[in-house]
Motif scaffolding. Structure first.
Motif, PDB file in Angstrom:
ATOM      1  N   HIS A 191      -4.173   3.731   1.951  1.00 27.27           N
ATOM      2  CA  HIS A 191      -5.551   3.264   2.049  1.00 27.27           C
ATOM      3  C   HIS A 191      -5.886   2.106   1.125  1.00 27.27           C
ATOM      4  N   GLU A 192      -5.206   2.021  -0.020  1.00 22.80           N
ATOM      5  CA  GLU A 192      -5.596   1.036  -1.019  1.00 22.80           C
ATOM      6  C   GLU A 192      -4.432   0.235  -1.588  1.00 22.80           C
ATOM      7  N   GLY A 193      -3.213   0.507  -1.135  1.00 19.23           N
ATOM      8  CA  GLY A 193      -2.066  -0.105  -1.781  1.00 19.23           C
ATOM      9  C   GLY A 193      -1.181  -0.903  -0.856  1.00 19.23           C
ATOM     10  N   ALA A 194       0.121  -0.805  -1.100  1.00 13.19           N
ATOM     11  CA  ALA A 194       1.100  -1.665  -0.434  1.00 13.19           C
ATOM     12  C   ALA A 194       1.291  -1.352   1.043  1.00 13.19           C
ATOM     13  N   ALA A 195       0.809  -0.197   1.518  1.00 11.24           N
ATOM     14  CA  ALA A 195       1.004   0.187   2.922  1.00 11.24           C
ATOM     15  C   ALA A 195      -0.256   0.032   3.763  1.00 11.24           C
ATOM     16  N   THR A 351       1.608  -0.966  -5.294  1.00 18.86           N
ATOM     17  CA  THR A 351       0.568  -1.799  -5.884  1.00 18.86           C
ATOM     18  C   THR A 351      -0.536  -0.966  -6.532  1.00 18.86           C
ATOM     19  N   VAL A 352      -0.454   0.370  -6.433  1.00 18.34           N
ATOM     20  CA  VAL A 352      -1.466   1.206  -7.090  1.00 18.34           C
ATOM     21  C   VAL A 352      -0.971   1.752  -8.421  1.00 18.34           C
ATOM     22  N   GLY A 353       0.338   1.736  -8.634  1.00 19.78           N
ATOM     23  CA  GLY A 353       0.899   2.074  -9.934  1.00 19.78           C
ATOM     24  C   GLY A 353       0.636   3.500 -10.383  1.00 19.78           C
TER      25      GLY A 353
END
Length: 381
Positions: A191-195, A351-353
């Protein structure tokens, strides 16, 4: 601060539908709610009044309409309540309190041993008297029903004791739901990252342990036992002379083994061997020959694990996460080894770490919190 366990109001079906779309939208006018809910304007008007009467919706201002008229804007009311998300990580506990529209209300971090204190801190930041709808706890384990049948708890001793110690800080009677930490992080990437924009992918976490979050058709795949993606259970090694041991693959790929290999290979030049994976990767970035070789081997090992994932799932995309998996130095080696052994598969870094698990757990908690309200629907319109 006092927080009550929320009791769901009995809503009409239309009020339940309007509440759900208002939670997703954050704020909206009645015409917007009618469009989002697929209901007539008169039905939405009645539903909004019903929600206002029980404190689940509130007027929050006006917006200019296309005809020049001002339209009332609504948001969730104080009775909508809040939810709590808890990430019981291997070293840190992260806690977030959110409203049912996803707004962040509270945040706390503590050590794994002080999980209860972190929960109390977050609860203390919520507005006084806020109804607590539900709690989602992310654990590095499979969730299983306890022997008494009273609820879910971690299936093994990996997370059981810290989970038990944390629950004493929760208000009595609050619904508690467990989810695997890697599954939560996969949701955050979706929902919020690399996918974002992908509906099928694998989230491969590499750190102290290993794990896989499997997303198919936009949904996390949990499996019959809730254990889908437990890569630690892959039989390893497959060799005529060696019997596979349970979780031996996690022991081989995990950060502790990486550091043991570093200790064995480190040159006797007086320079101390790195005591952490972070330090090893830092030396590799600086061009240290032994560190670079060790990181390269680790990348190949992770690439072989990714190839196993691709052979079974063919996900099209693998997102690398975890304390070592997110280091960009791994990407070239992982991509090369995966390309050598399996189907064409895109590989990217998370990208959310570190916040991925608690972010995903909060998303789950919000969805469950909304469900506690909308499940109260029963009266006919």
């Amino acid at each position: 601060m006092e927080h009550v366990v929320a009791r769901a109001a009995r809503l009409t079906e239309s009020a339940s539908a309007v509440f759900a779309v208002l939670a997703r939208a954050g704020s909206a006018t009645r015409p917007q709610l009618a469009t989002l809910a697929g209901l007539s304007k008169p039905t939405v008007s009645s539903a909004v009044v019903e929600l206002e009467n029980v404190g689940l919706a509130a007027h929050s201002g006006t917006a200019s309409g296309g005809t020049g008229r001002n339209a009332a804007v609504y948001r969730l009311g104080p009775a909508a309540g809040a939810v709590l998300a808890v990430d019981l990580g291997p070293a840190l506990t992260r806690v977030r309190g959110c409203a049912l529209d996803g707004t962040l209300l509270a945040e706390a971090t503590g050590s794994r041993e002080d999980a209860a204190d972190a929960v109390r801190e977050a609860l203390g930041e919520l507005p006084d008297g806020t109804p607590l709808r539900t709690v989602v706890v992310a654990v590095g384990d499979v969730a299983a029903r306890d022997r008494a049948g009273a609820g879910m708890r971690p299936a093994t001793a990996k997370a059981g004791p810290v989970f038990d110690a944390m629950t004493v800080a929760l208000p009595p009677g609050v619904p508690v739901h467990l989810e695997n930490n890697v599954n939560c992080a996969a949701l955050a990437e979706l929902h919020e990252g690399a996918a974002r924009g992908r509906t099928t992918f694998g989230y491969l976490r590499i750190g102290v342990g290993i794990g896989l979050g499997i997303v198919v058709g936009g949904q996390v795949l949990r499996g019959a036992n809730g254990a889908a993606g437990e890569l630690a259970r892959l039989p390893y090694p497959w060799d005529d002379a060696v019997e596979p041991r349970r979780e031996a693959l996690e022991e081989y790929v995990g950060a502790r083994s990486l550091l043991r290999r570093a200790a064995a290979a480190w040159p006797d030049t007086g320079e101390p061997c790195p005591g952490s994976a972070e330090r090893l990767f830092a030396l590799a970035r600086q061009g240290h020959d032994t560190a670079s070789a060790l990181v390269g081997r680790h990348a190949a090992d992770v690439g072989r694990l990714a190839a196993a994932v691709a052979a079974v799932l063919d996900p099209g995309l693998i997102v690398l996460g975890g304390s070592t998996g997110t280091d960009p130095q791994l990407l070239p080696g992982v991509r090369a080894e995966l390309g050598r052994l399996s189907w064409p598969t895109e590989v990217v870094s998370s990208t959310v770490g570190d916040l991925g698990t608690v972010v995903g757990a909060a998303r789950l908690a919000v969805a469950r919190g909304v469900q506690t309200v909308t499940d109260g629907a029963g009266a006919k319109d």
